[in-house]
Design a protein around this motif. Structure first.
Motif, PDB file in Angstrom:
ATOM      1  N   ARG A   1       0.879  -1.001   0.030  1.00  0.00           N
ATOM      2  CA  ARG A   1       0.021   0.039   0.060  1.00  0.00           C
ATOM      3  C   ARG A   1       0.750   1.353  -0.076  1.00  0.00           C
ATOM      4  N   VAL A   2       1.989   1.143   0.682  1.00  0.00           N
ATOM      5  CA  VAL A   2       2.902   2.477   0.715  1.00  0.00           C
ATOM      6  C   VAL A   2       3.387   2.732  -0.646  1.00  0.00           C
ATOM      7  N   ARG A   3       4.026   1.730  -1.183  1.00  0.00           N
ATOM      8  CA  ARG A   3       4.446   1.966  -2.695  1.00  0.00           C
ATOM      9  C   ARG A   3       3.405   2.195  -3.522  1.00  0.00           C
ATOM     10  N   THR A   4       2.147   1.734  -3.497  1.00  0.00           N
ATOM     11  CA  THR A   4       1.212   2.193  -4.381  1.00  0.00           C
ATOM     12  C   THR A   4       0.859   3.521  -4.222  1.00  0.00           C
ATOM     13  N   VAL A   5       0.518   3.911  -3.128  1.00  0.00           N
ATOM     14  CA  VAL A   5       0.442   5.560  -2.836  1.00  0.00           C
ATOM     15  C   VAL A   5       1.439   6.402  -3.399  1.00  0.00           C
ATOM     16  N   ALA A   6       2.596   5.831  -2.917  1.00  0.00           N
ATOM     17  CA  ALA A   6       4.100   6.741  -3.191  1.00  0.00           C
ATOM     18  C   ALA A   6       4.243   6.907  -4.730  1.00  0.00           C
ATOM     19  N   ARG A   7       3.831   5.717  -5.466  1.00  0.00           N
ATOM     20  CA  ARG A   7       3.991   5.939  -7.004  1.00  0.00           C
ATOM     21  C   ARG A   7       2.976   6.718  -7.561  1.00  0.00           C
ATOM     22  N   LEU A   8       1.690   6.728  -7.146  1.00  0.00           N
ATOM     23  CA  LEU A   8       0.604   7.603  -7.596  1.00  0.00           C
ATOM     24  C   LEU A   8       0.967   9.317  -6.990  1.00  0.00           C
ATOM     25  N   LEU A   9       1.518   9.306  -6.016  1.00  0.00           N
ATOM     26  CA  LEU A   9       1.759  10.688  -5.530  1.00  0.00           C
ATOM     27  C   LEU A   9       3.490  11.235  -5.947  1.00  0.00           C
ATOM     28  N   GLY A  10       3.819  10.383  -6.570  1.00  0.00           N
ATOM     29  CA  GLY A  10       5.115  10.827  -7.432  1.00  0.00           C
ATOM     30  C   GLY A  10       6.218  10.720  -6.154  1.00  0.00           C
ATOM     31  N   LEU A  11       6.073  10.030  -5.104  1.00  0.00           N
ATOM     32  CA  LEU A  11       7.058   9.977  -4.118  1.00  0.00           C
ATOM     33  C   LEU A  11       7.883   8.901  -4.170  1.00  0.00           C
ATOM     34  N   ASP A  12       8.118   7.978  -5.093  1.00  0.00           N
ATOM     35  CA  ASP A  12       8.991   7.050  -5.424  1.00  0.00           C
ATOM     36  C   ASP A  12      10.150   7.312  -4.917  1.00  0.00           C
ATOM     37  N   ASP A  13      11.003   8.353  -5.403  1.00  0.00           N
ATOM     38  CA  ASP A  13      12.259   8.562  -5.274  1.00  0.00           C
ATOM     39  C   ASP A  13      12.582   9.260  -3.740  1.00  0.00           C
ATOM     40  N   HIS A  14      11.622   9.531  -3.068  1.00  0.00           N
ATOM     41  CA  HIS A  14      11.843  10.121  -1.665  1.00  0.00           C
ATOM     42  C   HIS A  14      11.490   9.229  -0.528  1.00  0.00           C
ATOM     43  N   LEU A  15      11.025   8.060  -0.845  1.00  0.00           N
ATOM     44  CA  LEU A  15      10.760   6.975   0.359  1.00  0.00           C
ATOM     45  C   LEU A  15      11.630   7.000   1.388  1.00  0.00           C
ATOM     46  N   HIS A  16      12.951   7.044   1.123  1.00  0.00           N
ATOM     47  CA  HIS A  16      14.029   6.745   2.262  1.00  0.00           C
ATOM     48  C   HIS A  16      14.427   8.215   2.609  1.00  0.00           C
ATOM     49  N   ARG A  17      14.064   9.239   2.254  1.00  0.00           N
ATOM     50  CA  ARG A  17      14.503  10.530   2.767  1.00  0.00           C
ATOM     51  C   ARG A  17      13.581  11.001   3.964  1.00  0.00           C
TER      52      ARG A  17
END
Length: 362
Positions: free
Chosen positions: A115-131
């Protein structure tokens, strides 16, 4: 996901002398996306906070499905709320912020990650997950807050209080589209507070327009644009808003000054009215001849894709939205025709204006 029903709900901050939210009875249907639209101080946030439980109404009862929640605290209502400014654990990574509400509810680890990765992808947060969240700009922080509200699958509703205020304007169009995509995928009931008509009209299945603590009209975006039931809706929705021209009705004939501009459909008593017509439905024939409403051109705004022709009739402004091939000189007298016009009395729509020679609504 459940229907949210308000039964005579209203709120006063001063012991009932004035009402921030006038008592209302209304059902918010499960799985629909609503926008609460209106100016500052009209009661939007008060209504949202009553739904969430942050505010207990002065009068009335609130139901989530078959369960009354009027006195139930926010934490027990099973809703997600996103505020105007970011609310995050700044020391956590973006991933952990998104996962936090799921871990608290003991979701399986694999489902949390999915769920976290799905929402991150939709909101353009993929490259920021570990920041770390504190290292993001305010706009990106707010997008993470938005993701926290959308990541859960079990909420009764997602309530959003002007969530895109601090987001860069270039991202707003994209995020509104992503919100609609997430809504289609999850089926959440969304209630979205905004004073921005563009946000409301492009995002919502149904727009609820508030003024002075009361709902003046609700409906699909097209309905509000084409058939406003209140002058405020005509004014607040549209850019520019609806023209409002003072007129009189005598024996069913509608007159502006000495000019008869048509007749009123329906049994409308004689008296003062206002003609409401959107600039999109005002025509100016190339040859300035009657019939029509004579008005003096005061200026032309060239907007790129269209022109706004500004005029004046008996001291009252009139705006027409015309194509870029049209040319009108300031100071010239032109005859304006209305393709879709309504009549208002005491701010409420009371009839339709039909042009001379026509027999039904435009």
């Amino acid at each position: 996901m459940v229907d949210i029903h308000l039964d005579g709900v209203g709120h006063s901050y001063d012991g009932g002398r004035t009402w921030a939210l006038q008592p209302m009875t209304r059902t918010w249907t499960s799985a629909r996306a609503y926008a609460l639209l209106g100016p500052s101080g009209c009661g939007k946030t008060t209504l949202l906070n009553i739904m969430s439980g942050l505010l207990r109404p002065t009068v009335g009862r609130i139901w989530f499905g078959e369960r009354e929640v009027t006195t139930v605290p926010t934490a027990a209502r099973n809703i997600a709320q996103v505020f105007q400014f970011p609310v995050l654990y700044e020391g956590m990574s973006v991933y952990d912020n998104l996962a936090f509400p799921l871990r608290n509810r003991r979701y399986p680890k694999a489902e949390i990650d999915q769920r976290v990765r799905t929402v991150a992808r939709l909101l353009g947060l993929d490259d920021h997950l570990h920041r770390r969240s504190r290292r993001l700009d305010p706009g990106r922080q707010q997008i993470v807050s938005l993701g926290r509200g959308l990541v859960r699958s079990d909420v009764a509703a997602v309530l959003l209080d002007e969530p895109l205020t601090v987001v860069d304007p270039a991202l707003k169009w994209t995020l509104r589209s992503k919100l609609k995509e997430i809504h289609r995928g999850t089926g959440h009931t969304l209630v979205y507070v905004t004073h921005d008509q563009t946000e409301a009209l492009t995002f919502a299945d149904e727009v609820v327009v508030l003024k002075d603590g009361a709902i003046v009209q609700s409906g699909e975006p097209t309905e509000l644009f084409l058939s406003p039931e209140h002058e405020f809706v005509g004014h607040f929705i549209g850019s520019p808003g609806m023209n409002m021209i003072p007129a009189d009705v005598v024996d069913g004939v509608v007159r502006v000054g000495d000019n008869a501009v048509g007749h009123a459909v329906g049994d409308l008593a004689a008296g003062d009215v206002r003609i409401g017509v959107r600039p999109e439905f005002v025509r100016i024939p190339a040859a300035p001849t009657p019939p029509g409403l004579p008005a003096r051109i005061t200026g032309v705004d060239r907007m790129g894709a269209y022109h706004l022709v500004r005029a004046e009739i008996d001291g009252h402004p009139l705006v027409a939205k015309v194509d870029t091939g049209s040319w009108f000189a300031p100071g010239s007298l032109e005859y304006f025709h209305f393709d879709r016009a309504f009549l208002f009395r005491d701010s409420v729509r009371c009839g339709v204006l039909v042009a001379p020679g026509e027999v039904g609504p435009a």
